[in-house]
Design a protein around this motif. Structure first.
Motif, PDB file in Angstrom:
ATOM      1  N   LEU A 120       1.559  -1.255  -5.422  1.00 42.20           N
ATOM      2  CA  LEU A 120       1.581  -2.386  -6.355  1.00 42.20           C
ATOM      3  C   LEU A 120       2.611  -3.433  -5.946  1.00 42.20           C
ATOM      4  CD1 LEU A 120       1.305  -0.362  -9.676  1.00 42.20           C
ATOM      5  CD2 LEU A 120      -0.507  -1.719  -8.589  1.00 42.20           C
ATOM      6  N   GLU A 121       3.294  -3.207  -4.830  1.00 41.38           N
ATOM      7  CA  GLU A 121       4.236  -4.188  -4.307  1.00 41.38           C
ATOM      8  C   GLU A 121       3.484  -5.240  -3.484  1.00 41.38           C
ATOM      9  OE1 GLU A 121       7.265  -2.150  -2.118  1.00 41.38           O
ATOM     10  OE2 GLU A 121       8.012  -1.068  -3.873  1.00 41.38           O
ATOM     11  N   ALA A 122       4.247  -6.153  -2.876  1.00 45.02           N
ATOM     12  CA  ALA A 122       3.634  -7.234  -2.103  1.00 45.02           C
ATOM     13  C   ALA A 122       3.121  -6.767  -0.756  1.00 45.02           C
ATOM     14  CB  ALA A 122       4.642  -8.367  -1.902  1.00 45.02           C
ATOM     15  N   GLY A 123       3.629  -5.622  -0.264  1.00 48.21           N
ATOM     16  CA  GLY A 123       3.243  -5.139   1.057  1.00 48.21           C
ATOM     17  C   GLY A 123       4.333  -5.397   2.075  1.00 48.21           C
ATOM     18  N   GLY A 124       4.404  -4.538   3.085  1.00 50.03           N
ATOM     19  CA  GLY A 124       5.444  -4.658   4.105  1.00 50.03           C
ATOM     20  C   GLY A 124       4.871  -4.779   5.500  1.00 50.03           C
ATOM     21  N   TRP A 125       5.673  -4.347   6.457  1.00 49.23           N
ATOM     22  CA  TRP A 125       5.317  -4.502   7.868  1.00 49.23           C
ATOM     23  C   TRP A 125       4.790  -3.198   8.448  1.00 49.23           C
ATOM     24  CZ3 TRP A 125       5.663  -9.250  10.216  1.00 49.23           C
ATOM     25  CH2 TRP A 125       6.362 -10.244   9.502  1.00 49.23           C
ATOM     26  N   VAL A 126       4.086  -3.333   9.573  1.00 42.82           N
ATOM     27  CA  VAL A 126       3.581  -2.168  10.287  1.00 42.82           C
ATOM     28  C   VAL A 126       3.546  -2.488  11.780  1.00 42.82           C
ATOM     29  CG1 VAL A 126       1.142  -2.859  10.081  1.00 42.82           C
ATOM     30  CG2 VAL A 126       1.716  -0.440  10.365  1.00 42.82           C
ATOM     31  N   GLY A 127       3.796  -1.462  12.608  1.00 48.27           N
ATOM     32  CA  GLY A 127       3.729  -1.648  14.052  1.00 48.27           C
ATOM     33  C   GLY A 127       5.045  -2.091  14.665  1.00 48.27           C
ATOM     34  N   GLN A 128       5.063  -2.084  15.988  1.00 50.34           N
ATOM     35  CA  GLN A 128       6.235  -2.481  16.752  1.00 50.34           C
ATOM     36  C   GLN A 128       6.004  -3.830  17.417  1.00 50.34           C
ATOM     37  OE1 GLN A 128       9.075  -0.582  16.731  1.00 50.34           O
ATOM     38  NE2 GLN A 128       7.958   0.733  15.280  1.00 50.34           N
ATOM     39  N   LYS A 129       7.083  -4.584  17.601  1.00 54.21           N
ATOM     40  CA  LYS A 129       6.976  -5.866  18.308  1.00 54.21           C
ATOM     41  C   LYS A 129       6.495  -5.618  19.730  1.00 54.21           C
ATOM     42  CE  LYS A 129      10.626  -8.166  15.690  1.00 54.21           C
ATOM     43  NZ  LYS A 129      11.938  -8.831  15.749  1.00 54.21           N
ATOM     44  N   PRO A 130       5.646  -6.450  20.273  1.00 55.29           N
ATOM     45  CA  PRO A 130       5.167  -7.736  19.746  1.00 55.29           C
ATOM     46  C   PRO A 130       3.910  -7.620  18.875  1.00 55.29           C
ATOM     47  CG  PRO A 130       4.344  -7.455  21.945  1.00 55.29           C
ATOM     48  CD  PRO A 130       5.178  -6.237  21.656  1.00 55.29           C
ATOM     49  N   PHE A 131       3.564  -6.377  18.470  1.00 51.72           N
ATOM     50  CA  PHE A 131       2.342  -6.172  17.691  1.00 51.72           C
ATOM     51  C   PHE A 131       2.634  -5.989  16.203  1.00 51.72           C
ATOM     52  CE2 PHE A 131       1.946  -4.164  21.898  1.00 51.72           C
ATOM     53  CZ  PHE A 131       1.018  -5.028  22.454  1.00 51.72           C
ATOM     54  N   ARG A 132       3.865  -6.218  15.792  1.00 49.83           N
ATOM     55  CA  ARG A 132       4.247  -6.001  14.392  1.00 49.83           C
ATOM     56  C   ARG A 132       3.559  -7.029  13.494  1.00 49.83           C
ATOM     57  NH1 ARG A 132       7.691  -2.784  11.955  1.00 49.83           N
ATOM     58  NH2 ARG A 132       8.968  -3.400  10.175  1.00 49.83           N
ATOM     59  N   ARG A 135       1.358  -6.601   6.072  1.00 45.59           N
ATOM     60  CA  ARG A 135       0.272  -6.255   5.180  1.00 45.59           C
ATOM     61  C   ARG A 135       0.484  -7.003   3.863  1.00 45.59           C
ATOM     62  NH1 ARG A 135      -1.800  -4.833   9.259  1.00 45.59           N
ATOM     63  NH2 ARG A 135      -2.334  -2.705   9.870  1.00 45.59           N
ATOM     64  N   TYR A 136      -0.508  -7.765   3.434  1.00 52.80           N
ATOM     65  CA  TYR A 136      -0.413  -8.523   2.198  1.00 52.80           C
ATOM     66  C   TYR A 136      -1.269  -7.842   1.142  1.00 52.80           C
ATOM     67  CZ  TYR A 136       1.829 -12.108   5.028  1.00 52.80           C
ATOM     68  OH  TYR A 136       2.696 -12.784   5.860  1.00 52.80           O
ATOM     69  N   TYR A 137      -0.625  -7.064   0.284  1.00 55.84           N
ATOM     70  CA  TYR A 137      -1.358  -6.238  -0.661  1.00 55.84           C
ATOM     71  C   TYR A 137      -2.091  -7.038  -1.734  1.00 55.84           C
ATOM     72  CZ  TYR A 137       0.647  -1.877   1.189  1.00 55.84           C
ATOM     73  OH  TYR A 137       0.980  -0.803   1.970  1.00 55.84           O
ATOM     74  N   ASP A 138      -1.628  -8.232  -2.030  1.00 57.10           N
ATOM     75  CA  ASP A 138      -2.377  -9.053  -2.991  1.00 57.10           C
ATOM     76  C   ASP A 138      -3.797  -9.276  -2.497  1.00 57.10           C
ATOM     77  OD1 ASP A 138      -1.033 -10.028  -5.454  1.00 57.10           O
ATOM     78  OD2 ASP A 138       0.508 -10.670  -4.060  1.00 57.10           O
ATOM     79  N   ALA A 139      -3.924  -9.565  -1.202  1.00 60.40           N
ATOM     80  CA  ALA A 139      -5.227  -9.892  -0.635  1.00 60.40           C
ATOM     81  C   ALA A 139      -6.064  -8.664  -0.310  1.00 60.40           C
ATOM     82  CB  ALA A 139      -5.047 -10.732   0.632  1.00 60.40           C
ATOM     83  N   THR A 140      -5.414  -7.575   0.123  1.00 61.27           N
ATOM     84  CA  THR A 140      -6.173  -6.417   0.599  1.00 61.27           C
ATOM     85  C   THR A 140      -6.327  -5.298  -0.418  1.00 61.27           C
ATOM     86  OG1 THR A 140      -4.174  -5.445   1.557  1.00 61.27           O
ATOM     87  CG2 THR A 140      -5.536  -6.846   3.004  1.00 61.27           C
ATOM     88  N   LEU A 141      -5.377  -5.187  -1.349  1.00 57.65           N
ATOM     89  CA  LEU A 141      -5.426  -4.093  -2.313  1.00 57.65           C
ATOM     90  C   LEU A 141      -5.593  -4.569  -3.753  1.00 57.65           C
ATOM     91  CD1 LEU A 141      -2.646  -1.663  -0.983  1.00 57.65           C
ATOM     92  CD2 LEU A 141      -5.089  -1.692  -0.440  1.00 57.65           C
ATOM     93  N   TRP A 142      -4.777  -5.520  -4.175  1.00 53.84           N
ATOM     94  CA  TRP A 142      -4.769  -5.900  -5.589  1.00 53.84           C
ATOM     95  C   TRP A 142      -6.047  -6.618  -6.009  1.00 53.84           C
ATOM     96  CZ3 TRP A 142      -2.680  -4.631  -9.985  1.00 53.84           C
ATOM     97  CH2 TRP A 142      -2.810  -5.489 -11.078  1.00 53.84           C
ATOM     98  N   ARG A 143      -6.342  -7.745  -5.382  1.00 53.04           N
ATOM     99  CA  ARG A 143      -7.486  -8.541  -5.838  1.00 53.04           C
ATOM    100  C   ARG A 143      -8.822  -7.833  -5.610  1.00 53.04           C
ATOM    101  NH1 ARG A 143      -4.239 -12.997  -4.048  1.00 53.04           N
ATOM    102  NH2 ARG A 143      -5.371 -13.147  -2.081  1.00 53.04           N
TER     103      ARG A 143
END
Length: 232
Positions: A120-132, A135-143
């Protein structure tokens, strides 16, 4: 249990630090510290009972709508969860002894309450640079999904998360045997929710998921009776 039935040894066997909260708040409750300690224990037990319902209802409601939108193994979709979410799923997979043939519910049942609150949060990061990537949870999970788990609420994701996070803070406090008689601090603030307010948060969260279940839980709970003589 009245004060005169409490074994004299009890207070001496409890640490001064443990009883400090009860000594400070005993005057406003018009109780002795040991009586307030026992009331606090009863409150924690009652709230824990309420939380047992709230946690399972929250988990199942969120899992149902995510399953409907993204299939039963939504938690294995590499495009959905941030790093914390993926780590929680990996641990649940390992702890449950799951394999590719295991039912998805085996992992879901092992995911802790904190995992569902994080969704239910905004979403965080995933992966290592330069592929980091973020994740935007409003767009992918909430709505697309999670807002449908709370049909009784007209609030935005952040507001639903705020209530769920307060309920989670209470759960953690009770799990660590910390006093609840003085209320629970709202995460990230100096504000405290009184025992009555934080109990109402439990009822509100469940009612957003199902109004009938919320009403049933409010009627079933022993917490309001225990708080009937609360100060203020």
């Amino acid at each position: 249990m009245s004060d005169h039935t409490v074994p004299e040894e009890l207070e001496s066997l409890l640490s001064a630090e443990r009883l400090g909260t009860y000594h400070r708040h005993a005057p406003e409750w018009e109780r002795s510290p040991i009586s307030l300690y026992l009331l606090g224990s009863d409150l924690a037990s009652s709230m824990h009972r309420d939380l047992g319902v709230a946690e399972v209802v929250l988990r199942n409601a969120m899992n149902d709508v995510l399953t409907e939108r993204y299939e039963p193994r939504w938690w294995a979709n590499p495009e959905l969860l941030d790093e914390r979410g993926q780590e929680a799923v990996a641990k649940a997979w390992k702890d449950s002894g799951s394999n590719q043939d295991s039912p998805p519910g085996r992992v879901v049942a092992r995911l802790p309450m904190g995992f569902w609150i994080q969704l239910l949060e905004a979403g965080g990061w995933v992966g290592q640079k330069p592929f980091r990537t973020r994740r935007y949870y409003d767009a992918t999970l909430w709505r697309p999904a999670l807002r449908f788990a709370f049909p009784g609420s007209t609030l935005v994701r952040a507001d639903v998360h705020a209530v769920a996070q307060r309920v989670y803070a209470l759960r953690n406090r009770i799990s660590h045997c910390e006093p609840v008689i003085a209320g629970v601090r709202v995460p990230g603030t100096r504000t405290r929710r009184s025992p009555a307010e934080i109990h109402q948060d439990i009822i509100t969260l469940v009612s957003w998921i199902s109004e009938p279940v919320g009403q049933w839980l409010a009627h079933r709970s022993h917490t309001p009776a225990l708080l009937a003589d609360a100060p203020g």
